[in-house]
Structure formats: C-alpha cells, structure tokens
Scaffold this active site. Structure first.
Site, PDB file in Angstrom:
ATOM      1  N   MET A  17       0.850  -1.201   0.000  1.00 32.85           N
ATOM      2  CA  MET A  17       0.000   0.000   0.000  1.00 32.85           C
ATOM      3  C   MET A  17       0.878   1.241   0.000  1.00 32.85           C
ATOM      4  O   MET A  17       1.828   1.318   0.768  1.00 32.85           O
ATOM      5  CB  MET A  17      -0.874  -0.011   1.251  1.00 32.85           C
ATOM      6  CG  MET A  17      -1.485   1.327   1.640  1.00 32.85           C
ATOM      7  SD  MET A  17      -2.209   1.278   3.321  1.00 32.85           S
ATOM      8  CE  MET A  17      -3.831   0.618   2.961  1.00 32.85           C
ATOM      9  N   ASN A  18       0.552   2.230  -0.884  1.00 32.71           N
ATOM     10  CA  ASN A  18       1.073   3.573  -0.628  1.00 32.71           C
ATOM     11  C   ASN A  18      -0.080   4.567  -0.584  1.00 32.71           C
ATOM     12  O   ASN A  18      -1.067   4.291   0.120  1.00 32.71           O
ATOM     13  CB  ASN A  18       2.285   3.959  -1.494  1.00 32.71           C
ATOM     14  CG  ASN A  18       2.126   3.943  -2.987  1.00 32.71           C
ATOM     15  OD1 ASN A  18       1.970   2.900  -3.576  1.00 32.71           O
ATOM     16  ND2 ASN A  18       2.186   5.087  -3.626  1.00 32.71           N
ATOM     17  N   ASP A  19       0.010   5.695  -1.246  1.00 24.06           N
ATOM     18  CA  ASP A  19      -0.881   6.840  -0.999  1.00 24.06           C
ATOM     19  C   ASP A  19      -2.369   6.526  -0.783  1.00 24.06           C
ATOM     20  O   ASP A  19      -2.939   5.695  -1.491  1.00 24.06           O
ATOM     21  CB  ASP A  19      -0.887   7.795  -2.202  1.00 24.06           C
ATOM     22  CG  ASP A  19       0.468   8.115  -2.724  1.00 24.06           C
ATOM     23  OD1 ASP A  19       1.459   7.696  -2.129  1.00 24.06           O
ATOM     24  OD2 ASP A  19       0.538   8.796  -3.762  1.00 24.06           O
ATOM     25  N   ASP A  25      -1.710  12.985  -9.910  1.00 25.22           N
ATOM     26  CA  ASP A  25      -2.384  13.054  -8.612  1.00 25.22           C
ATOM     27  C   ASP A  25      -3.481  14.121  -8.552  1.00 25.22           C
ATOM     28  O   ASP A  25      -3.470  15.008  -7.679  1.00 25.22           O
ATOM     29  CB  ASP A  25      -1.353  13.295  -7.479  1.00 25.22           C
ATOM     30  CG  ASP A  25      -0.161  12.340  -7.558  1.00 25.22           C
ATOM     31  OD1 ASP A  25      -0.332  11.242  -8.121  1.00 25.22           O
ATOM     32  OD2 ASP A  25       0.926  12.696  -7.073  1.00 25.22           O
ATOM     33  N   PHE A  57      -2.302   5.598 -11.055  1.00 22.75           N
ATOM     34  CA  PHE A  57      -1.658   6.338  -9.977  1.00 22.75           C
ATOM     35  C   PHE A  57      -2.692   7.118  -9.164  1.00 22.75           C
ATOM     36  O   PHE A  57      -3.887   7.064  -9.424  1.00 22.75           O
ATOM     37  CB  PHE A  57      -0.576   7.268 -10.554  1.00 22.75           C
ATOM     38  CG  PHE A  57       0.763   6.590 -10.773  1.00 22.75           C
ATOM     39  CD1 PHE A  57       0.871   5.214 -10.889  1.00 22.75           C
ATOM     40  CD2 PHE A  57       1.931   7.343 -10.866  1.00 22.75           C
ATOM     41  CE1 PHE A  57       2.106   4.591 -11.082  1.00 22.75           C
ATOM     42  CE2 PHE A  57       3.169   6.743 -11.062  1.00 22.75           C
ATOM     43  CZ  PHE A  57       3.262   5.369 -11.167  1.00 22.75           C
ATOM     44  N   TRP A 106       8.800   7.244   1.375  1.00 19.46           N
ATOM     45  CA  TRP A 106       9.626   6.499   0.416  1.00 19.46           C
ATOM     46  C   TRP A 106      11.031   6.285   0.963  1.00 19.46           C
ATOM     47  O   TRP A 106      11.694   5.315   0.634  1.00 19.46           O
ATOM     48  CB  TRP A 106       9.690   7.232  -0.928  1.00 19.46           C
ATOM     49  CG  TRP A 106       8.356   7.207  -1.615  1.00 19.46           C
ATOM     50  CD1 TRP A 106       7.491   8.257  -1.757  1.00 19.46           C
ATOM     51  CD2 TRP A 106       7.722   6.080  -2.226  1.00 19.46           C
ATOM     52  NE1 TRP A 106       6.358   7.840  -2.414  1.00 19.46           N
ATOM     53  CE2 TRP A 106       6.477   6.519  -2.719  1.00 19.46           C
ATOM     54  CE3 TRP A 106       8.082   4.733  -2.399  1.00 19.46           C
ATOM     55  CZ2 TRP A 106       5.595   5.667  -3.384  1.00 19.46           C
ATOM     56  CZ3 TRP A 106       7.199   3.888  -3.060  1.00 19.46           C
ATOM     57  CH2 TRP A 106       5.975   4.351  -3.542  1.00 19.46           C
ATOM     58  N   GLN A 157      -3.258   3.259  -3.217  1.00 18.36           N
ATOM     59  CA  GLN A 157      -2.311   2.742  -4.202  1.00 18.36           C
ATOM     60  C   GLN A 157      -1.919   1.337  -3.761  1.00 18.36           C
ATOM     61  O   GLN A 157      -1.432   1.139  -2.639  1.00 18.36           O
ATOM     62  CB  GLN A 157      -1.076   3.653  -4.264  1.00 18.36           C
ATOM     63  CG  GLN A 157      -1.351   4.995  -4.903  1.00 18.36           C
ATOM     64  CD  GLN A 157      -1.468   4.882  -6.413  1.00 18.36           C
ATOM     65  OE1 GLN A 157      -0.476   4.822  -7.129  1.00 18.36           O
ATOM     66  NE2 GLN A 157      -2.690   4.834  -6.907  1.00 18.36           N
TER      67      GLN A 157
HETATM   68  C1  FRU Z   1       3.408   9.536  -4.188  1.00 16.70           C
HETATM   69  C2  FRU Z   1       3.351   8.934  -5.576  1.00 16.70           C
HETATM   70  C3  FRU Z   1       2.351   9.683  -6.415  1.00 16.70           C
HETATM   71  C4  FRU Z   1       1.972   8.655  -7.441  1.00 16.70           C
HETATM   72  C5  FRU Z   1       1.986   7.388  -6.643  1.00 16.70           C
HETATM   73  C6  FRU Z   1       2.380   6.172  -7.416  1.00 16.70           C
HETATM   74  O1  FRU Z   1       3.779   8.680  -3.188  1.00 16.70           O
HETATM   75  O2  FRU Z   1       4.634   8.962  -6.162  1.00 16.70           O
HETATM   76  O3  FRU Z   1       2.844  10.882  -6.963  1.00 16.70           O
HETATM   77  O4  FRU Z   1       0.722   8.912  -8.013  1.00 16.70           O
HETATM   78  O5  FRU Z   1       2.889   7.596  -5.567  1.00 16.70           O
HETATM   79  O6  FRU Z   1       2.143   5.018  -6.673  1.00 16.70           O
END
Ligand code: FRU
Length: 494
Positions: A37-39, A165, A98, A305, A55
């Site tokens: 998982m990210n954003d 984004d 994204f 990150w 994400q």
């Molecule tokens: C931020 C990012 C966003 C992008 C996404 C990709 O963490 O780099 O800019 O949309 O992660 O996973």
C-alpha cells in the site's frame, strides 16, 4: 464490463487476504488487504459511508504496477475491505493507475479521478495523464474518452512524465475543479500545481498555474490538495528531493502545508506561511475530504519512500498503513491536527494518575499496552528549577523501547525508534521544535500495534512513526533528569 486484470486482482485479494491474521495487522489504521500500500486515494463520503482507496500492488509487498485498493467505514476507524476498484487494464493506464481522488455526482454515481500512466515507445517516454471512472461505490467503469486531461492540456514548458495526482472538488455553483502536480521540464525541474476546471466533471480545461515551487521546497510536488479552512486557503503537497531546513524540513521526501489566500479572479494562490505537515518519520502524500458535518479530515500514508523497510515485513504479507484520520483547523495561520473525534467512543479501561513526582525512572501500574491512547502533561516541580530532560518510553521490554524525550531548555521533542525492531540503518530519530505553553508539555500519544502518533499541545504539531517492535513489548516508563511532575491518563482503544 469488468476486465480480466481486475477480476484476477479481486480474486487474489480475496484468497490471499483471508490468510492474514487480524492480530498481525494494526487494529484501526487501514493496512492493505494484501501486498503493498502507498498513498491514500479517493478519500470521500458517498452513500452513507466513508470511502478510502489506496495505491496497491496486491501481489507482493513491494511497489509495482499500481491498482486502486478499496475500503469503506462508517466511523473512519473500523474499515471493511471491498474488492479492488481499478486495475491497470487500458492502453492509457497500462503502466499503472496512480493517485487521485473521488467525488459523488449529482446523478447518484461516484466519480473517481486518477492518473493513467503509459509508455510511448517511439519517444521512449513514460506519459502521465488524468483519467476518470464512474461507479456505484463498488464497481467502476472507466470513461471511454480517457484520458480526459492529456498532456496536450499542459501549459508550455511542463514535463509530460511528471503530471499526476488530481484532487477534485465541486464549488457551490456546481462547477468542478481539480489541482494536479506538475514539473517544469529541464533542470532543476521545479514543481508546479496546476488548476483545471470543468462544468460536469467529464470535460476539462486548463485554468492556471495555481502556485509554483521557487526552489525552496524540494523539486517535484506530488499529491496536491487545495481547500478553504477557517478563513484561509491551504495547499498541501508532498515535495520530492527536499534539503533540510532547521528542524522543520528533513532531507528527501517531505510534506508541505502552505497557508494563504486564494485570488479567485486571477486563479492564483498566494501563500503567507509554511510548515511541515508532520514532524515525525513516516508520513507522506496526505489527502483530505470534507465530511458531511463540515469537518475537513486528512489521512496520509504512514510511511515515507525514504523509510520503507521491506525487511520490516518479517514475512508478513502486507506492507504499508494509513495514519489515523485527523481533523484539521487553522489558528493564527498554523495548521492544527487532532485525531477524529470518533476515537473518543473507542476508549475503555481508563487508568489515571495526577500530580505524580518523577525524578529518575518510574513505572506505573496499569500503564501498558500497544493499542491505546495516553494523555500526558509534564511540568517542572518548581518553575525556577526546570528539569533537564523528560522521557517517556513505550513498546518496551528488555530488548525494545521507543522513546519520546523533551529538553525544555532547547524546546526540542525527539522521537527515537532505534530500539523498535528495525534491522536497517535508515532514519530512526527525528526532532521537532515545540513550544510548551506555560512551561507545561502536553502530549497525546496513540499506539496501534505498529505505529505511534504523537499530537503535541492542542495539535499544533504531530510526530508520526512506524515501529516494528514485537507485540509482546508493551511496557511504559517515565524518566526525569531533574524533578518533574506529571499527569497521565491511559485508555485502551477498542
Ligand atoms: C506519491 C506517488 C504519487 C503517485 C503514486 C504512485 O507517493 O509517487 O505521486 O501517483 O505515488 O504510486
């Protein structure tokens, strides 16, 4: 009309997600159903539920071709997984779906707006463009005219590979707007936030460069958000490649809050004050939503990150968490954050101590655990004789401890998670300048198994960090170098 790739991801999530025991996850911070998982994406309220997308790479605990995972909640704390919402299954998003946002439409449907990433082999370029999908809160159909904001809409001099984004909102007159992160081509390639407008959410036009990075705050600006709050306008973004500035900004990926005025006629944002959004270690890509009761609520990826530690998964089949949703306000040009008030209803087993004298180390009966809230107030025993340092250690046993320590003569609060389970040599400490009003330090600490969020004072600052400590380490201790007096209130959560 559900594509194979999405069906496959949903099927995988269902089978593999089931194998992850609830005890191995945070209790009320959202973690991925399975995998990476990210954003946070599409944080919104739709048909009686809060929706949070994220994400996601369901197949492994590392970043790879992005899907949108999906969860819903009625109280922002107890989340239920829904099947993945988007998979990278079209030519215009084959390299990933994204980050983006969501909004309910007047006709009852839910609109998702996201960045589609594609490769243009002829030019050897990766292209980012904005796309939409429309659905019923469970299933979404990508719009046949995607991408709805392609790179041809970019003003001159902007890179085609850093344009992403979109954060969408609707004005009272019914018009739609979004901000997206962009970057000037060439070196040093500074970030710019672009504003687009639309009568219906489907056809979009470039409106202005809302605000630009003058080089002070990193380079590319990711994940913008823009909203009015308490008589001011706020721009949030996540700058890459930051240089440190005092204790406010640290190296690498950071978060930035600009507080100022929006000139609607010129479509320009003029900022007056700036601050980091979070002064801890793990916080990135915040996104806000307007709740039906008018609260502006923010959530972020409780990671960075720069501090991702795959080794920290220790064989777990999930990686990444969201922060606690936080209520925002602005006071004296500063952004304040508080845990959403829904958390108050989750308190139980109150244990409290008042006016406790501390000199040296102290352990208190009944103050322990890893899913809890601790309210702590510390003052000098005698105002004219301040203590030199006060620390609270938590997630502690003979091997582990995470420490918050405060030095009043420097006004510095430090979080140290060196002894918190990491086997890697990345950043484990961070310090913030804090003002202890009337010589009294006031903290609200929220623990949820693998994280600590520290709300300082009335929420004028927050420090957030992930910990990897074995769950058996539950102890607390309080240490004063000098003479301090404290009040402690502990609640178990859930
Ligand atoms: C931020 C990012 C966003 C992008 C996404 C990709 O963490 O780099 O800019 O949309 O992660 O996973």
């Amino acid at each position: 009309m559900i594509n194979q790739k999405l069906l496959f991801a949903r099927d995988y999530e269902k089978k593999a997600g089931k194998k992850i025991g609830d005890e191995s996850r945070p209790k009320f911070h959202l973690s991925p159903c399975v995998g990476w998982m990210n954003d946070p994406n599409g944080f919104s309220f739709y048909q009686g539920e809060y929706h949070l997308f994220y994400q996601s790479n369901p197949y492994d605990t590392v970043w790879d071709t992005m899907h949108w995972g999906h969860a819903v909640s009625r109280d922002l704390l107890r989340w239920n997984y829904l099947p993945a919402a988007l998979a990278p299954d079209e030519a215009y998003d084959a390299e990933g779906c994204f980050s983006g946002s969501a909004l309910p439409l007047a006709d009852g449907r839910q609109l998702l707006m996201y960045t589609g990433v594609r490769r243009e082999e002829e030019r050897g370029e990766t292209i980012q463009a904005q796309c939409i999908a429309v659905g019923d809160g469970r299933n979404y159909r990508k719009y046949e005219k995607n991408p709805i904001i392609d790179t041809s809409a970019l003003p001159e001099g902007m890179s085609r590979s850093d344009f992403r984004d979109p954060k969408i909102w609707q004005e009272e007159d019914g018009s739609f707007h979004c901000v997206a992160g962009a970057r000037r081509s060439g070196q040093p390639g500074l970030g710019a936030i672009l504003l687009f407008g639309s009568p219906d959410g489907f056809s979009w036009k470039f409106e202005s460069v809302l605000v630009e990075n003058d080089g002070r705050f990193g380079r590319m600006w990711e994940c913008p958000d823009f909203f009015a709050l308490d008589g001011k306008h706020i721009l949030l973004c996540s700058p890459q490649d930051m240089l440190p500035e005092g204790l406010e900004y640290h190296n690498g990926n950071g978060t930035l809050c600009l507080v100022g005025e929006y000139d609607k006629a010129e479509k320009k944002f003029r900022w007056e004050k700036h601050q980091a959004v979070d002064g801890g270690i793990d916080f990135y890509a915040p996104q806000t939503m307007l709740a039906p009761d008018g609260r502006r609520i923010m959530i972020a990826w409780m990671q960075n990150w720069e501090t991702c530690d795959q080794n920290g998964t220790d064989g777990k089949k999930w990686f990444g968490q969201m922060t606690l949703p936080r209520e925002l306000s602005v006071k004296n040009g500063r952004l304040y954050q508080q845990p959403v008030r829904e958390l108050l209803a989750c308190r139980s087993n109150k244990v409290e101590y008042h006016g406790i004298f501390v000199s040296g180390e102290l352990v208190l009966n009944g103050i322990e655990g890893r899913v809890l809230e601790l309210e702590l107030t510390v003052r000098a025993k005698e105002a004219e004789n301040p203590y030199r340092k006060f620390s609270v250690c938590f997630a502690q046993d003979n091997t582990y401890r995470t420490t918050l320590s405060y030095r009043p003569h420097e006004s510095v609060l430090k979080i140290d998670r060196t002894y918190s389970g990491s086997r890697r040599a990345y950043v484990h400490q961070r310090s913030s300048l804090v003002s202890a009003g009337n010589g009294e330090l006031k903290l609200r600490l929220i623990l949820d198994r693998f994280s600590a969020e520290v709300f300082i004072g009335d929420g004028e600052q927050v420090m957030t960090a992930v910990i990897m400590t074995d769950l058996s380490a539950k102890g607390f201790s309080f240490i004063a170098d000098g003479e301090a007096v404290m009040d402690v209130i502990k609640y178990d959560l859930f």
